[in-house]
Scaffold this active site. Structure first.
Site, PDB file in Angstrom:
ATOM      1  N   ASP A  46     -32.059  15.462 -16.084  1.00 60.20           N
ATOM      2  CA  ASP A  46     -32.790  14.194 -16.084  1.00 60.20           C
ATOM      3  C   ASP A  46     -34.120  14.338 -16.831  1.00 60.20           C
ATOM      4  O   ASP A  46     -34.489  13.483 -17.648  1.00 60.20           O
ATOM      5  CB  ASP A  46     -33.039  13.752 -14.638  1.00 60.20           C
ATOM      6  CG  ASP A  46     -33.860  12.480 -14.556  1.00 60.20           C
ATOM      7  OD1 ASP A  46     -33.392  11.442 -15.031  1.00 60.20           O
ATOM      8  OD2 ASP A  46     -34.987  12.532 -14.018  1.00 60.20           O
ATOM      9  N   GLU A 118     -26.070  14.096 -16.696  1.00 56.48           N
ATOM     10  CA  GLU A 118     -27.385  14.736 -16.616  1.00 56.48           C
ATOM     11  C   GLU A 118     -27.230  16.227 -16.329  1.00 56.48           C
ATOM     12  O   GLU A 118     -27.916  17.064 -16.948  1.00 56.48           O
ATOM     13  CB  GLU A 118     -28.232  14.071 -15.522  1.00 56.48           C
ATOM     14  CG  GLU A 118     -28.688  12.670 -15.868  1.00 56.48           C
ATOM     15  CD  GLU A 118     -29.435  11.993 -14.734  1.00 56.48           C
ATOM     16  OE1 GLU A 118     -30.289  11.150 -15.015  1.00 56.48           O
ATOM     17  OE2 GLU A 118     -29.153  12.319 -13.552  1.00 56.48           O
TER      18      GLU A 118
END
Length: 227
Positions: A46, A118
């Site tokens: 992320d 992610e």
């Protein structure tokens, strides 16, 4: 995870993993109840994606102001944006989930796809270097966002919502102006969104279109949670 699955994913990414165990961890959902899952790699990925998407937009739009760049990044760096990229590389086919999650259509859930993407980026970053990840991310962005501007990115939310509501309810969303305030040069609009008579979202924006797009995003996320 089979060698065929690994090869297919590596081909889609145009990247060969050095550590297959790290790849397996990146694709393992917590529902599997193993001693490891992809949540830590998701946390790392992320942060990496936030940086790389920001850099991509910074270079692509040299005349854009900070506010516009932030809005553009927010349109991509979110659950739906990452789900779109995950779907483009058939990531759902390779995710490791429990049987109950499988029965619950987990491979198609926005949250699971987004988190796995992610985690995948986090894994690549750990075993390579930032420039390598940047090359992969830039290619995926170009592949999924042939046109990047506020109008086209925002339109994705309304179009996607309309497609879902037509399929599920046989109706299209209704946007209603609730309130309008502020001076002419700095107006604020409050919009509600209803489907089949039920209100799903309410949001404010500096234009009617902006408020509608925010409503569509909220409604999309709500509908996806209820799959």
């Amino acid at each position: 995870m089979s060698n065929t699955s690994i090869t297919a994913l590596e081909s889609a990414l145009q990247y060969k993993f050095q550590n297959h165990q790290l790849l397996i961890e990146a694709l393992t959902h917590r529902s599997c109840k193993k001693s490891y899952n992809n949540e830590r790699l998701e946390f790392l990925g992320d942060a990496v994606l936030d940086l790389l998407v920001g850099e991509y937009l910074f270079k692509k739009f040299p005349l854009a102001q900070e506010g516009e760049l932030s809005k553009l990044r927010a349109c991509i760096v979110n659950e739906k944006g990452f789900m779109k990229i995950a779907q483009s590389i058939d990531l759902g086919d390779h995710i490791l989930i429990s049987q109950s999650e499988e029965n619950n259509k987990g491979r198609h859930k926005a949250s699971i796809l987004s988190n796995a993407f992610e985690a995948l980026i986090g894994a690549i970053y750990l075993e390579s270097h930032l420039q390598c990840v940047q090359k992969i991310v830039n290619r995926l962005l170009e592949m999924n966002y042939a046109r990047i501007d506020l109008d086209s990115l925002f339109m994705d939310y309304k179009t996607a919502l309309q497609e879902i509501t037509q399929a599920r309810f046989g109706q299209i969303p209704v946007y209603t102006l609730i309130a309008e305030s502020g001076p002419d040069h700095k107006k604020s609009f409050e919009i509600s969104l209803s489907i089949d008579g039920k209100i799903y979202a309410q949001a404010k924006g500096n234009s009617k279109k902006d408020a509608q797009q925010k409503c569509a995003k909220i409604a999309l996320e709500q509908l996806e949670r209820n799959l």
